[in-house]
Design an enzyme around this catalytic site. Structure first.
Site, PDB file in Angstrom:
ATOM      1  N   GLY A  55      13.373  -2.128   4.638  1.00 46.29           N
ATOM      2  CA  GLY A  55      14.008  -3.072   4.988  1.00 46.29           C
ATOM      3  C   GLY A  55      14.871  -3.210   6.688  1.00 46.29           C
ATOM      4  N   ARG A 106       7.096   0.369   6.938  1.00 44.10           N
ATOM      5  CA  ARG A 106       7.280   1.065   5.277  1.00 44.10           C
ATOM      6  C   ARG A 106       5.941   1.803   5.625  1.00 44.10           C
ATOM      7  NH1 ARG A 106      10.133  -4.194   3.772  1.00 44.10           N
ATOM      8  NH2 ARG A 106      11.688  -3.716   2.885  1.00 44.10           N
ATOM      9  N   ASP A 109      16.776   2.136  -0.852  1.00 39.74           N
ATOM     10  CA  ASP A 109      16.960   2.800  -1.842  1.00 39.74           C
ATOM     11  C   ASP A 109      15.413   3.634  -1.860  1.00 39.74           C
ATOM     12  OD1 ASP A 109      16.362   0.618  -2.995  1.00 39.74           O
ATOM     13  OD2 ASP A 109      15.461   1.346  -4.608  1.00 39.74           O
ATOM     14  N   THR A 146      21.751  -2.179   3.906  1.00 41.96           N
ATOM     15  CA  THR A 146      20.472  -2.990   3.460  1.00 41.96           C
ATOM     16  C   THR A 146      21.512  -3.737   2.528  1.00 41.96           C
ATOM     17  OG1 THR A 146      19.414  -4.045   0.917  1.00 41.96           O
ATOM     18  CG2 THR A 146      20.459  -1.764   1.423  1.00 41.96           C
ATOM     19  N   ASP A 155      20.846  -6.165   0.636  1.00 45.39           N
ATOM     20  CA  ASP A 155      21.582  -6.916  -0.833  1.00 45.39           C
ATOM     21  C   ASP A 155      22.670  -5.731  -1.691  1.00 45.39           C
ATOM     22  OD1 ASP A 155      19.148  -7.099  -0.183  1.00 45.39           O
ATOM     23  OD2 ASP A 155      17.745  -5.703  -0.784  1.00 45.39           O
ATOM     24  N   ASP A 205      22.933  -3.295  -3.021  1.00 39.36           N
ATOM     25  CA  ASP A 205      22.875  -2.657  -4.311  1.00 39.36           C
ATOM     26  C   ASP A 205      22.363  -1.326  -4.823  1.00 39.36           C
ATOM     27  OD1 ASP A 205      20.539  -2.194  -3.176  1.00 39.36           O
ATOM     28  OD2 ASP A 205      18.800  -3.170  -4.192  1.00 39.36           O
ATOM     29  N   ARG A 224      16.517  -9.147  -3.897  1.00 40.90           N
ATOM     30  CA  ARG A 224      16.177  -8.258  -4.219  1.00 40.90           C
ATOM     31  C   ARG A 224      15.951  -8.440  -6.020  1.00 40.90           C
ATOM     32  NH1 ARG A 224      14.538  -2.868  -1.691  1.00 40.90           N
ATOM     33  NH2 ARG A 224      16.288  -2.511  -2.262  1.00 40.90           N
TER      34      ARG A 224
HETATM   35  P1  ADP Z   1      14.313   0.295   1.183  1.00 42.84           P
HETATM   36  O1  ADP Z   1      14.644   1.358   2.136  1.00 42.84           O
HETATM   37  O2  ADP Z   1      14.864  -1.003   2.467  1.00 42.84           O
HETATM   38  O3  ADP Z   1      14.731   0.086  -0.253  1.00 42.84           O
HETATM   39  P2  ADP Z   1      11.456   0.660   1.045  1.00 42.84           P
HETATM   40  O4  ADP Z   1      12.035   0.723  -1.155  1.00 42.84           O
HETATM   41  O5  ADP Z   1      10.493  -0.282   1.499  1.00 42.84           O
HETATM   42  O6  ADP Z   1      12.702   0.145   1.557  1.00 42.84           O
HETATM   43  O7  ADP Z   1      10.786   2.231   1.268  1.00 42.84           O
HETATM   44  C1  ADP Z   1      11.047   2.286   3.123  1.00 42.84           C
HETATM   45  C2  ADP Z   1       9.831   3.419   2.782  1.00 42.84           C
HETATM   46  O8  ADP Z   1      10.689   4.805   1.661  1.00 42.84           O
HETATM   47  C3  ADP Z   1       8.224   2.718   2.242  1.00 42.84           C
HETATM   48  O9  ADP Z   1       7.976   2.642   2.779  1.00 42.84           O
HETATM   49  C4  ADP Z   1       8.008   4.827   1.342  1.00 42.84           C
HETATM   50  O10 ADP Z   1       7.790   5.393   3.092  1.00 42.84           O
HETATM   51  C5  ADP Z   1       9.487   5.427   1.080  1.00 42.84           C
HETATM   52  N1  ADP Z   1       9.580   5.448  -0.378  1.00 42.84           N
HETATM   53  C6  ADP Z   1      10.181   4.437  -0.945  1.00 42.84           C
HETATM   54  N2  ADP Z   1       9.843   5.294  -2.376  1.00 42.84           N
HETATM   55  C7  ADP Z   1       9.266   6.280  -1.946  1.00 42.84           C
HETATM   56  C8  ADP Z   1       9.068   7.284  -3.249  1.00 42.84           C
HETATM   57  N3  ADP Z   1       9.567   7.355  -4.156  1.00 42.84           N
HETATM   58  N4  ADP Z   1       8.421   8.581  -2.286  1.00 42.84           N
HETATM   59  C9  ADP Z   1       8.728   8.559  -1.024  1.00 42.84           C
HETATM   60  N5  ADP Z   1       8.456   7.581  -0.394  1.00 42.84           N
HETATM   61  C10 ADP Z   1       8.791   6.826  -0.841  1.00 42.84           C
END
Ligand code: ADP
Length: 320
Positions: free
Chosen positions: A11, A72, A103, A126, A128, A130, A172
């Site tokens: 995000g 993503r 995260d 982020t 959030d 969080d 979230r």
């Molecule tokens: P944010 O970083 O804002 O929390 P996301 O949760 O969408 O955003 O995570 C961003 C990207 O990080 C995901 O689209 C994916 O490519 C990668 N990612 C998230 N979780 C994992 C994981 N457990 N293992 C590998 N890559 C991950």
């Protein structure tokens, strides 16, 4: 270490650009060259690298969004995707990676660091707020101020028409934004996932206020509240009490806009510190700021430990 890279992932959050700027300038200042990777992990897998100079990050500190774009990436969840990413980093002779994100982005970064021994440093960005290990994440302050400004405007119309408004904010599964703006906007109730939501009590409070002639009422709801989203809550309130309400879902407006001073300064400090952490061999870690001091925590702690809401703010939201 001679060369590092930086990307923004997940995000977007206001202040990401300020962080890219600080990361690039600190890297150059420490004698490193630095690549930007476009579209987060998607660009890492697709080999979308661009060499960054100091002038490339001029005039971006005040801009929302991210000049590197974010994404993503489903492919990064796979071993194959991360293998491709690691091979591209090697091809570009990148010896360390700064990941600006939330995260999810850190989980991905941690996997890359563990599987391929690539030094990574996470910078928390982020709206959030969080993530454990930092008082504030980049973007939170701007998002809260955007939401506050919107709720102040809703208050004007709520007062003019004697209406109950339900305003849904982002966050979230966490209530940081809702709690901060709820207290800041003087909301009549703040519904957050961290505390049980008692809609009977909320209805009684609103009815009591109406009976005392206080006809402008605002409820702030976190998108992750267990009672449902703003539309579901409005329906439940009407069923319970007959109170009709208007709904405002602030949505993505909270992600945009020029970052506040707080976010620009935080982003500048953390981007700077991230480069130093890479050079100090602190990987895999997250850079944060606690009580005005820069901190390093193991990257995993940022999502495995749960950041707590300020209990005083909860008390204020229930009693002011
Ligand atoms: P944010 O970083 O804002 O929390 P996301 O949760 O969408 O955003 O995570 C961003 C990207 O990080 C995901 O689209 C994916 O490519 C990668 N990612 C998230 N979780 C994992 C994981 N457990 N293992 C590998 N890559 C991950």
């Amino acid at each position: 270490m001679k060369k590092i890279a930086v990307l923004t992932s997940g995000g977007d959050a206001p202040g990401m650009n300020a962080c890219i700027r600080a990361t690039v300038r600190r890297a150059l200042n420490r004698g490193l060259s630095i690549s930007g990777i476009r579209k987060g992990y998607e660009g890492l897998i697709d080999n979308d690298f661009v060499e960054l100079k100091s002038s490339d990050v001029s005039n971006i500190i005040q801009r929302g969004g991210t000049i590197l774009h974010t994404a993503r990436s489903e492919r990064f969840f796979t071993l194959e995707g991360r293998g491709r990413a690691a091979a591209n980093l090697e091809e570009h002779e990148v010896e360390g990676l700064v990941v600006i994100g939330g995260d999810g982005s850190f989980r991905g970064a941690d996997a890359l660091a563990t599987e391929y021994s690539i030094p990574v440093v996470g910078v928390p960005a982020t709206i959030d707020n969080d993530l454990w290990g930092t008082d504030l994440t980049i973007g939170f302050d701007t998002a809260v101020n955007t939401a506050l400004d919107a709720i102040d405007k809703v208050r004007d119309t709520a007062a003019a028409h004697d209406r109950l408004f339900i305003v849904e904010v982002m966050g979230r599964s966490a209530g940081f934004i809702a709690l901060e703006v709820g207290v800041g906007a003087g909301a009549e109730a703040v519904l957050i996932p961290e505390t049980p939501t008692d809609l009977e009590k909320v209805c009684a409070k609103v009815k009591d206020r109406v009976s005392r002639g206080r006809t402008s009422n605002i409820l702030v709801v976190a998108e992750g509240d267990e009672a449902g989203n703003a539309f579901e809550i409005a329906r439940k309130i009407e069923d319970m009490s007959g109170l009709k309400s208007r709904i405002t879902v602030l949505g993505h407006v909270q992600r945009g806009g020029s970052p506040t001073t707080t976010d620009r300064v935080l982003a500048s400090k953390l981007g700077w510190a991230a480069v130093d952490a890479l050079l100090d061999g602190a990987s895999p870690c997250m850079i944060g700021e606690i009580s005005s001091s820069i901190t390093h925590i193991p990257l995993r702690d940022s999502w495995t430990k749960r950041k707590q809401l300020d209990p005083l703010l909860i008390t204020l939201s229930e009693n002011l």
